[in-house]
Design a protein around this motif. Structure first.
Motif, PDB file in Angstrom:
ATOM      1  N   VAL A  81       0.877  -1.170   0.000  1.00  0.00           N
ATOM      2  CA  VAL A  81       0.000   0.000   0.000  1.00  0.00           C
ATOM      3  C   VAL A  81       0.915   1.220   0.000  1.00  0.00           C
ATOM      4  O   VAL A  81       1.745   1.376   0.899  1.00  0.00           O
ATOM      5  N   SER A  82       0.782   2.067  -1.019  1.00  0.00           N
ATOM      6  CA  SER A  82       1.655   3.238  -1.112  1.00  0.00           C
ATOM      7  C   SER A  82       0.863   4.421  -1.645  1.00  0.00           C
ATOM      8  O   SER A  82      -0.241   4.280  -2.146  1.00  0.00           O
ATOM      9  N   GLY A  83       1.472   5.572  -1.526  1.00  0.00           N
ATOM     10  CA  GLY A  83       0.842   6.778  -2.045  1.00  0.00           C
ATOM     11  C   GLY A  83       1.533   8.019  -1.551  1.00  0.00           C
ATOM     12  O   GLY A  83       2.644   7.967  -1.013  1.00  0.00           O
ATOM     13  N   GLU A  84       0.850   9.141  -1.730  1.00  0.00           N
ATOM     14  CA  GLU A  84       1.437  10.416  -1.330  1.00  0.00           C
ATOM     15  C   GLU A  84       0.331  11.404  -1.003  1.00  0.00           C
ATOM     16  O   GLU A  84      -0.643  11.521  -1.732  1.00  0.00           O
ATOM     17  N   ARG A  85       0.502  12.072   0.127  1.00  0.00           N
ATOM     18  CA  ARG A  85      -0.399  13.182   0.469  1.00  0.00           C
ATOM     19  C   ARG A  85       0.368  14.448   0.128  1.00  0.00           C
ATOM     20  O   ARG A  85       1.455  14.694   0.646  1.00  0.00           O
ATOM     21  N   THR A  86      -0.216  15.258  -0.744  1.00  0.00           N
ATOM     22  CA  THR A  86       0.483  16.455  -1.210  1.00  0.00           C
ATOM     23  C   THR A  86       0.396  17.579  -0.183  1.00  0.00           C
ATOM     24  O   THR A  86      -0.560  17.684   0.577  1.00  0.00           O
ATOM     25  N   SER A 102       0.784  16.200   8.448  1.00  0.00           N
ATOM     26  CA  SER A 102       1.939  15.728   7.698  1.00  0.00           C
ATOM     27  C   SER A 102       1.581  15.525   6.223  1.00  0.00           C
ATOM     28  O   SER A 102       0.428  15.381   5.855  1.00  0.00           O
ATOM     29  N   SER A 103       2.613  15.531   5.414  1.00  0.00           N
ATOM     30  CA  SER A 103       2.456  15.253   3.995  1.00  0.00           C
ATOM     31  C   SER A 103       3.674  14.463   3.561  1.00  0.00           C
ATOM     32  O   SER A 103       4.644  14.340   4.293  1.00  0.00           O
ATOM     33  N   GLY A 104       3.597  13.917   2.379  1.00  0.00           N
ATOM     34  CA  GLY A 104       4.724  13.160   1.862  1.00  0.00           C
ATOM     35  C   GLY A 104       4.306  11.776   1.404  1.00  0.00           C
ATOM     36  O   GLY A 104       3.123  11.438   1.373  1.00  0.00           O
ATOM     37  N   LYS A 105       5.293  10.968   1.061  1.00  0.00           N
ATOM     38  CA  LYS A 105       5.056   9.625   0.542  1.00  0.00           C
ATOM     39  C   LYS A 105       4.973   8.635   1.691  1.00  0.00           C
ATOM     40  O   LYS A 105       5.560   8.837   2.747  1.00  0.00           O
ATOM     41  N   PHE A 106       4.251   7.552   1.444  1.00  0.00           N
ATOM     42  CA  PHE A 106       4.179   6.475   2.413  1.00  0.00           C
ATOM     43  C   PHE A 106       4.160   5.145   1.668  1.00  0.00           C
ATOM     44  O   PHE A 106       3.749   5.081   0.506  1.00  0.00           O
ATOM     45  N   VAL A 107       4.618   4.113   2.325  1.00  0.00           N
ATOM     46  CA  VAL A 107       4.562   2.758   1.774  1.00  0.00           C
ATOM     47  C   VAL A 107       4.540   1.772   2.934  1.00  0.00           C
ATOM     48  O   VAL A 107       5.262   1.952   3.916  1.00  0.00           O
TER      49      VAL A 107
END
Length: 151
Positions: A81-86, A102-107
Motif C-alpha cells: 500500500v503506497s501513495g502520497e499526500r500532497t 503531515s504530507s509526503g510519501k508512504f509505503v
C-alpha cells in the motif's frame, strides 16, 4: 511525537506519559536522508484483522484522494500500500502559525499468508480509511484413511 504538552508549568507526572521512542523518531529522518514531512507520514497506521473468510487491512489515510493511493501485489504474496499526500500550496502572503498535518510519501508492505486468494483482492477508500480485503482459500481437511492393524 510526544503526547505530553510542554509548558512553563512544572508537572512532576509529565514524564509518565512521554513517548519512549520520541527521541528515536527524531533521529530516523536524519539517518534515512528524508525530510521530516515525509518521515511524519511514512508510517501510515494500518490494522490487520483476520476473520474466518478473509484478511482485512484498514489504513487511516485522511486527506488522501483515491488517485493518490496504490494497492499492489509484489512477488505474488506481498501486499503493498503506497501513495502520497500532497502539501498544501503556500501563498507568500500567508502567515502560518502552526503546521502539524503531515504530507509526503508512504509505503507499507505485508507478506500474506499461504491461504490468501491473491487473485481476488479488493480495495476501497471511504472517509479517509482504505480497506483492503484479501479472501482466504478454504482449508481442505486432510483425508483420513484407517489402516487395519494385523496380528
Amino acid at each position: 511525537m510526544s503526547i505530553v504538552r510542554r509548558s512553563n508549568v512544572f508537572n512532576p507526572f509529565a514524564d509518565l506519559w512521554a513517548d519512549p521512542f520520541d527521541t528515536f523518531r527524531s533521529i530516523v529522518p536524519a539517518i534515512s536522508g528524508g525530510n521530516s514531512e515525509t518521515a511524519a507520514f511514512a508510517n501510515a497506521r494500518v490494522d490487520w484483522k483476520e476473520s474466518p473468510e478473509a484478511h482485512v487491512f484498514k489504513a487511516d489515510l485522511p486527506g488522501v484522494k483515491k488517485e493518490e493511493v496504490k494497492v499492489e501485489l509484489e512477488d505474488g504474496n506481498v501486499l503493498v500500500v503506497s501513495g502520497e499526500r500532497t502539501k498544501e500550496k503556500e501563498d507568500k502572503n500567508d502567515k502560518w502559525h502552526r503546521v502539524e498535518r503531515s504530507s509526503g510519501k508512504f509505503v507499507r508492505r505485508f507478506r500474506l499468508p499461504e491461504d490468501a486468494k491473491v487473485e481476488e483482492v479488493k480495495a476501497g477508500l471511504e472517509n479517509g480509511v482504505l480497506t483492503v480485503t484479501v479472501p482466504k482459500a478454504e482449508v481442505k481437511k486432510p483425508e483420513v484413511k484407517a489402516i487395519e492393524i494385523s496380528g
